[in-house]
Each structure stands twice: as C-alpha cells, then as structure tokens.
Scaffold this motif. Sequence first.
Motif, mmCIF file in Angstrom:
data_model
loop_
_atom_site.group_PDB
_atom_site.id
_atom_site.type_symbol
_atom_site.label_atom_id
_atom_site.label_comp_id
_atom_site.label_asym_id
_atom_site.label_seq_id
_atom_site.Cartn_x
_atom_site.Cartn_y
_atom_site.Cartn_z
ATOM 1 N N THR A 44 15.865 77.622 49.374
ATOM 2 C CA THR A 44 14.559 77.842 48.792
ATOM 3 C C THR A 44 13.761 76.537 48.812
ATOM 4 O O THR A 44 14.332 75.445 48.944
ATOM 5 N N ILE A 45 12.494 76.682 48.641
ATOM 6 C CA ILE A 45 11.626 75.505 48.625
ATOM 7 C C ILE A 45 11.895 74.682 47.377
ATOM 8 O O ILE A 45 11.982 73.458 47.436
ATOM 9 N N ARG A 46 12.055 75.325 46.250
ATOM 10 C CA ARG A 46 12.306 74.612 45.003
ATOM 11 C C ARG A 46 13.618 73.834 45.057
ATOM 12 O O ARG A 46 13.733 72.746 44.521
ATOM 13 N N GLY A 47 14.598 74.362 45.743
ATOM 14 C CA GLY A 47 15.880 73.678 45.854
ATOM 15 C C GLY A 47 15.836 72.465 46.771
ATOM 16 O O GLY A 47 16.677 71.577 46.672
ATOM 17 N N SER A 48 14.858 72.401 47.662
ATOM 18 C CA SER A 48 14.766 71.274 48.580
ATOM 19 C C SER A 48 13.910 70.127 48.040
ATOM 20 O O SER A 48 13.880 69.056 48.641
ATOM 21 N N LEU A 49 13.214 70.338 46.925
ATOM 22 C CA LEU A 49 12.401 69.280 46.332
ATOM 23 C C LEU A 49 13.271 68.279 45.586
ATOM 24 O O LEU A 49 14.345 68.614 45.098
ATOM 25 N N LEU A 50 12.801 67.039 45.503
ATOM 26 C CA LEU A 50 13.527 65.997 44.787
ATOM 27 C C LEU A 50 13.276 66.098 43.295
ATOM 28 O O LEU A 50 12.182 66.458 42.858
ATOM 29 N N SER A 51 14.286 65.734 42.522
ATOM 30 C CA SER A 51 14.131 65.731 41.066
ATOM 31 C C SER A 51 13.504 64.407 40.623
ATOM 32 O O SER A 51 13.392 63.458 41.396
ATOM 33 N N LYS A 52 13.111 64.338 39.349
ATOM 34 C CA LYS A 52 12.500 63.120 38.827
ATOM 35 C C LYS A 52 13.488 61.962 38.838
ATOM 36 O O LYS A 52 13.112 60.821 39.112
ATOM 37 N N SER A 53 14.739 62.226 38.565
ATOM 38 C CA SER A 53 15.726 61.143 38.568
ATOM 39 C C SER A 53 15.946 60.613 39.984
ATOM 40 O O SER A 53 16.119 59.406 40.175
ATOM 41 N N GLN A 54 15.913 61.482 40.976
ATOM 42 C CA GLN A 54 16.046 61.019 42.359
ATOM 43 C C GLN A 54 14.830 60.199 42.781
ATOM 44 O O GLN A 54 14.969 59.191 43.475
ATOM 45 N N LEU A 55 13.654 60.606 42.380
ATOM 46 C CA LEU A 55 12.445 59.840 42.698
ATOM 47 C C LEU A 55 12.485 58.469 42.042
ATOM 48 O O LEU A 55 12.076 57.472 42.647
ATOM 49 N N ARG A 56 12.976 58.388 40.802
ATOM 50 C CA ARG A 56 13.114 57.108 40.129
ATOM 51 C C ARG A 56 14.098 56.199 40.848
ATOM 52 O O ARG A 56 13.881 55.001 40.977
ATOM 53 N N ARG A 57 15.201 56.775 41.324
ATOM 54 C CA ARG A 57 16.212 55.997 42.044
ATOM 55 C C ARG A 57 15.696 55.511 43.392
ATOM 56 O O ARG A 57 16.139 54.492 43.901
ATOM 57 N N MET A 58 14.772 56.233 43.990
ATOM 58 C CA MET A 58 14.246 55.883 45.311
ATOM 59 C C MET A 58 13.115 54.867 45.256
ATOM 60 O O MET A 58 12.849 54.201 46.252
ATOM 61 N N PHE A 59 12.438 54.732 44.130
ATOM 62 C CA PHE A 59 11.193 53.962 44.072
ATOM 63 C C PHE A 59 11.388 52.492 44.436
ATOM 64 O O PHE A 59 10.723 51.976 45.338
ATOM 65 N N LEU A 60 12.261 51.773 43.751
ATOM 66 C CA LEU A 60 12.432 50.346 44.014
ATOM 67 C C LEU A 60 12.997 50.052 45.404
ATOM 68 O O LEU A 60 12.501 49.149 46.081
ATOM 69 N N PRO A 61 14.027 50.784 45.870
ATOM 70 C CA PRO A 61 14.483 50.520 47.241
ATOM 71 C C PRO A 61 13.400 50.774 48.287
ATOM 72 O O PRO A 61 13.284 50.022 49.258
ATOM 73 N N ALA A 62 12.600 51.797 48.088
ATOM 74 C CA ALA A 62 11.535 52.098 49.046
ATOM 75 C C ALA A 62 10.463 51.015 49.029
ATOM 76 O O ALA A 62 9.966 50.609 50.083
#
Length: 83
Positions: A1-19
């Motif tokens: 599903t589309i909802r299952g493929s979206l990133l969660s808020k915790s994943q976005l937080r983990r990605m921010f500084l490395p990106a």
Amino acid sequence: TIRGSLLSKSQLRRMFLPALRSGFLGTFIGVLPGSGATAASLLSYSAQKAFKNEEPLGTGAIEGLSACESGNNAAAAGSFAPL
C-alpha cells in the motif's frame, strides 16, 4: 500500500543529520574536477560510519542509505560549478 511505503517520523528524524552532512560533503566532492558521484557516495558512507547509529551500517540501516544517496545527488548538483 502507499501508506506502508511512506517513512515514519522517527525514520525522517534519523535521516536528517546524515543527509545534511552528506549533502555538504557531496557538493564539495562534486565541485572538484574529475571526481564523480561514486566518490562522493563512498566518502559520505565512510564519514557516516564514524558517527553513532541505531543499527550497524551494512545491514540496511536508514542512516547509511540516506548518507550514500544524499552524497550522490549532491555531487551531481555540485558538478555544475566547474561546468
């Protein structure tokens, strides 16, 4: 599903500084003549290994994936400077 493929808020937080970190590194590598997106991707990944991660890198950790792809994409944009 589309909802299952979206990133969660915790994943976005983990990605921010490395990106962010890899974006700056990739832009600098891209500006150098003769170096490409592959070099920026490898250097961004190796720089991310120096930082503490929730999961070990090499197992699909989102920090490692985000570092590689940000460095790769930023190098492509940075390569327009010498052009």
